[in-house]
Design an enzyme around this catalytic site. Structure first.
Site, short mmCIF file in Angstrom:
data_model
loop_
_atom_site.label_atom_id
_atom_site.label_comp_id
_atom_site.label_asym_id
_atom_site.label_seq_id
_atom_site.Cartn_x
_atom_site.Cartn_y
_atom_site.Cartn_z
N GLY A 48 0.67 -1.14 -0.04
CA GLY A 48 -0.07 -0.07 -0.13
C GLY A 48 0.93 1.13 -0.06
CG ASP A 105 -1.48 2.14 2.57
OD1 ASP A 105 -0.81 1.71 4.00
OD2 ASP A 105 -2.32 1.59 1.91
CG ASP A 108 -8.08 -0.01 10.07
OD1 ASP A 108 -8.63 0.19 10.87
OD2 ASP A 108 -8.39 -0.38 8.99
CE LYS A 136 -10.48 3.53 7.16
NZ LYS A 136 -10.93 2.38 6.84
CG PHE A 157 -13.60 -0.48 2.42
CD1 PHE A 157 -13.07 -0.29 0.97
CD2 PHE A 157 -13.18 -1.42 3.14
CE1 PHE A 157 -12.02 -1.39 0.63
CE2 PHE A 157 -12.44 -2.31 2.96
CZ PHE A 157 -11.73 -2.25 1.40
CB VAL A 158 -10.21 5.10 1.95
CG1 VAL A 158 -11.32 6.07 2.18
CG2 VAL A 158 -9.27 4.48 2.95
NE ARG A 170 -2.53 -3.45 -3.88
CZ ARG A 170 -2.24 -3.38 -2.72
NH1 ARG A 170 -2.19 -2.35 -1.92
NH2 ARG A 170 -2.31 -4.59 -2.28
C1 PRP Z 1 -2.79 -2.15 5.37
C2 PRP Z 1 -2.01 -0.73 5.43
C3 PRP Z 1 -1.32 -1.04 6.62
C4 PRP Z 1 -1.99 -1.91 7.32
C5 PRP Z 1 -2.76 -0.76 8.24
O1 PRP Z 1 -2.07 -3.01 4.49
O2 PRP Z 1 -1.14 -0.77 4.15
O3 PRP Z 1 -0.11 -1.85 6.35
O4 PRP Z 1 -3.07 -2.53 6.78
O5 PRP Z 1 -3.35 -1.70 9.23
P1 PRP Z 1 -3.35 -1.78 10.93
O6 PRP Z 1 -3.25 -0.47 11.52
O7 PRP Z 1 -4.83 -2.44 11.21
O8 PRP Z 1 -2.50 -2.83 11.21
P2 PRP Z 1 -2.69 -4.41 4.13
O9 PRP Z 1 -2.46 -5.60 5.12
O10 PRP Z 1 -3.97 -4.27 3.61
O11 PRP Z 1 -1.59 -4.81 2.77
P3 PRP Z 1 -1.44 -3.89 1.51
O12 PRP Z 1 -0.56 -2.67 1.87
O13 PRP Z 1 -0.56 -4.98 0.74
O14 PRP Z 1 -2.51 -3.43 0.89
#
Ligand code: PRP
Length: 185
Positions: A48, A105, A108, A136, A157-158, A170
């Site tokens: 991300g 990125d 959460d 968030k 959901f972004v 992406r």
């Molecule tokens: C997303 C984002 C962070 C993580 C944040 O990655 O890029 O790495 O989730 O979430 P958290 O604060 O709850 O830990 P994802 O696992 O979706 O993988 P990606 O970046 O490959 O899409």
């Protein structure tokens, strides 16, 4: 090929706002790291972070090296699994001269950055800080605040600007809110 814009409910953060935010964060990083001992390593968390990382590094004036890690925190779909697994580790053995700035990125639950901060400190990094384009805060499950935050957003959901749903969206140049009908099938 289908037109992905049909799946977007609305744009949450447009290109101009993102660009302004990236420049502001770069200015803060320049200010904080310019007189620091050791090297600055931007550590992008795949996948991300790649768009934000690429834009951020172009805006910095302090010298940087880059590295990447890949972790998984989501079991798939829209729900977090609450676990962090390292899939690709940082590709350098000695971190004693490295001021690591983890680039994300989005934050959460906070589990990914909370875990990685401790992991890299234990690996001997000179310092570890965190930077995220989006935050968030309403979704936080652990006590964690990133050092550099671009834009705080509501719990929607972004997608876009690196963020995906099911590996799509992406490459969109803005952050948009996905139509519920796309993921509530
Ligand atoms: C997303 C984002 C962070 C993580 C944040 O990655 O890029 O790495 O989730 O979430 P958290 O604060 O709850 O830990 P994802 O696992 O979706 O993988 P990606 O970046 O490959 O899409």
């Amino acid at each position: 090929m289908t037109d992905l814009s049909n799946d977007i409910d609305r744009i949450l953060v447009d290109e101009k706002s993102i660009d302004k935010t990236v420049r502001e964060i770069a200015g803060m990083i320049d200010r904080d790291y310019s007189a620091m001992d050791g090297k600055l390593v931007l550590l992008g968390i795949l996948k991300g972070s790649v768009v934000f990382m690429g834009e951020l590094m172009k805006r910095l004036t302090v010298p940087v090296e880059i590295d990447f890690m890949k972790v998984s925190s989501y079991a798939g779909g829209t729900k977090t699994s609450g676990r962090v697994n390292i899939i690709l580790d940082i590709q350098r053995a000695d971190l004693s001269d490295s001021n690591i700035l983890i680039v994300e990125d989005i934050v959460d639950s906070g589990r990914t950055l909370s875990y990685l901060t401790e992991y890299l400190k234990l690996k001997g990094a000179k310092s570890v800080k965190t930077c995220t384009l989006l935050d968030k805060p309403d979704r936080r499950e652990v006590d964690f605040e990133p050092d550099y935050v671009g834009i705080k957003i509501p719990d929607e959901f972004v997608i876009g600007y690196g963020l995906d749903y099911d590996e799509k969206y992406r490459a969109l140049p803005f952050v948009g809110i996905l139509k519920r009908s796309v993921y509530e099938k």
